[in-house]
Enzyme design. Sequence first.
Site, PDB file in Angstrom:
ATOM      1  N   HIS A  40      60.981  -4.486 -15.912  1.00 29.81           N
ATOM      2  CA  HIS A  40      61.703  -3.661 -14.947  1.00 29.81           C
ATOM      3  C   HIS A  40      62.319  -2.431 -15.598  1.00 29.81           C
ATOM      4  CE1 HIS A  40      63.720  -3.023 -11.095  1.00 29.81           C
ATOM      5  NE2 HIS A  40      64.824  -2.743 -11.763  1.00 29.81           N
ATOM      6  N   TYR A  43      59.078  -0.768 -18.682  1.00 31.10           N
ATOM      7  CA  TYR A  43      57.751  -0.312 -18.227  1.00 31.10           C
ATOM      8  C   TYR A  43      56.702  -0.579 -19.310  1.00 31.10           C
ATOM      9  CZ  TYR A  43      59.993   2.131 -14.316  1.00 31.10           C
ATOM     10  OH  TYR A  43      60.699   2.414 -13.179  1.00 31.10           O
ATOM     11  N   SER A  85      62.483   0.233  -5.859  1.00 30.21           N
ATOM     12  CA  SER A  85      62.172  -1.038  -5.199  1.00 30.21           C
ATOM     13  C   SER A  85      63.323  -2.019  -5.364  1.00 30.21           C
ATOM     14  CB  SER A  85      60.901  -1.651  -5.804  1.00 30.21           C
ATOM     15  OG  SER A  85      61.112  -1.964  -7.175  1.00 30.21           O
ATOM     16  N   HIS A  86      63.493  -2.869  -4.377  1.00 32.17           N
ATOM     17  CA  HIS A  86      64.393  -4.009  -4.472  1.00 32.17           C
ATOM     18  C   HIS A  86      63.693  -5.212  -3.841  1.00 32.17           C
ATOM     19  CE1 HIS A  86      68.930  -4.533  -5.341  1.00 32.17           C
ATOM     20  NE2 HIS A  86      68.327  -4.035  -6.382  1.00 32.17           N
ATOM     21  N   ARG A 107      73.139   6.039  -5.817  1.00 33.82           N
ATOM     22  CA  ARG A 107      73.820   6.390  -7.067  1.00 33.82           C
ATOM     23  C   ARG A 107      72.886   7.113  -8.041  1.00 33.82           C
ATOM     24  NH1 ARG A 107      75.569   1.242  -6.192  1.00 33.82           N
ATOM     25  NH2 ARG A 107      74.404   0.404  -7.967  1.00 33.82           N
ATOM     26  N   GLY A 531      59.734   7.998 -10.494  1.00 32.08           N
ATOM     27  CA  GLY A 531      59.443   6.881  -9.598  1.00 32.08           C
ATOM     28  C   GLY A 531      59.791   5.554 -10.218  1.00 32.08           C
TER      29      GLY A 531
END
Length: 692
Positions: A40, A43, A85-86, A107, A531
Amino acid sequence: MSPWREMGLTDAEYEKITGLLGREPNITELGMFAVLWSEHCAYKHSRQLLKTLPTSGPAILVGPGENAGVVDIGEEMAVAFRIESHNHPSAIEPFQGAATGIGGIVRDVLAMGARPVALLDPLHFGELAGGPAAERDRYLFAGVVAGISAYGNCLGVPTVGGELHFAASYAGNPLVNVMCVGFLPKARLTRATAAGEGNLVYLLGSATGRDGIHGATFASAVLDERAEEKRPSVQVGDPFMEKLLIEACLELVEDGCLVGLQDLGAAGLTSSAAEMATRAGTGIELDLSRVPRREAGMTPYEMMLSESQERMLAVVEPDKAPRLEAVCRRWGLAATNVGRVTGDGMFRVFDEGRVAAEIPARLLTEEAPSYPPADPPPPPYLEDLSWEDHLADLEDLADYTGVLRDILAMPGICSPDWVAGQYDYQVGANTVFGPGQADAAVLRVKGTGKAVAVATEGRGLTAYLDPWMGAAVAVAEAARKVTVTGGRPLGLTNCLNFSNPEDPAVFYQFREAVRGLGDAARALEVPVTGGNVSFYNERDGVAVYPTPVVGVLGVVEDLAHITPMGFRRAGDLIVLLGGLGGGEMGGSAYLRARRDRIGGRLPPLDLVEERLVQEACRNLIRLGLATSAHDLSEGGLAVALAEMCFAAREGARGASVDLPALGGRLDTILFNEAPARILVAIRPDDWPVAAA
């Protein structure tokens, strides 16, 4: 199991850590490495491929690597935007997962010195119809929408657009992507850097709790039958605190108080402090005994990994610290000096006078593992689904009304009013076009004659059938949505949602999608500003469709030239820019409506033609010749015409079209989903000029 494996690290990664440190890490240090070396944050399976994307352009002020991308829109104004994303948190606790996804992306934009002015939410869920198997997905759908609505509405940032997609592959693992847009004067651009030895480090906002610990590593693993046990990894949001944080931070930026500003998102204090120090080439010291906390007995490990929401880390020169504290006090916001910037490159954490962690900051960030891209062959399923003669068993119809009704009733194509009606999309008085009024949301830039157009697009099914095509079409269509409202695309942000990258089939999908994203971005001259990559999206061994989601932002130079979707005048001519399309119906809504089949040959994408069609549309709008415009997408020509009627003004809610006799099947003309096509309405008197 070894402690590093429980934290998501491999044996080889642990050996690398001990080699870099020259010793065994303590538990706090191990946790810090685990979160910043997670997929996460690091990468590690995607970083090298992402470097192939085009990231520069005349309007780009800030590209990948910061909290959000920033583009120049002229008149000394800029726009910050990003998508995130979540997914995993929303699969476990949909309300809080979606709500804190909104808080985090806001934020990110705030950290650039921008005022957040709009949200978009591209969402993908399992199928809602059916019995007990769909009950969980209905619960997730309702909870996610409620979480977005509650947080965004309370925060006062309008949710102005997004998408809804439904497919069985997303069952139990929804994709909850959220995008934020913010405005700022160029002179107010702020960076997330801990520069200046001796400068003070302040923690602003909420107290630190135990929620969200190891959220980053949780997001870097697949979901299984034990997923509910991860509920404590989901953060809890407070939009009212976030509102105070926004206003205080913007006042501090305006006053020139800050050296740097950073969101505390994934990996909390660990990531924010390490990243700020690494960017500046400095070190940083934190004293955890000063950190406000809302739970007793918290350990250094818990405080460094907590992902409690509504927190920012600010770096300030000592003589400006009193001003920072006064501003935060006036906004009712906690502001605590928790450390200082050092010149030795070390990240030191103290607790009650003892050293709890001591790591060179760059080891946590720049030395994170990066695995070379694999080169797997195409997975066999692609050949199985690429059958040619997919219309042979479908007779051409004499009456297409029923089929059109079936397609218009499909979830994802039917009216999204149940969702959009829960969002306040007018708060802030910037929204010119909101949900359902145009293909892209349009936001006025106050104090100028300009506007910003922004849209998202995700093509999971298309990418499943052809990963290159899925990503390239997503870029083309998102840019087309911006174009038909009168916007000139300036940049794009992306959220790449895939399953396990260690699976060769999944990595093939990812590699080809990144290639398609880059090819389309270069051809349309829409550079990538940043992104997010979200891997391990699967539930109980079932992978989601590979789903590249793209958000494109463009500038409308003159508010007088914005163009809605719906017809505005009876008697206007309806003109199709681009071709009628061929007989390729693969992946189409028509094929799903008539046979519930997935597969077939996809319509080709000609990026040169796409660019020319979009330029022609922008010219028509700029010259004031187009009264309305709408892109052709799911459902093809027939659905696009119906949508323009649904969005039309009174007196113009109908359309009559003459289709040329091409000797082919009429259903392929009405319902094929070929890209590079736009419908525009033009006044009859203007047709000679438009045609020229």
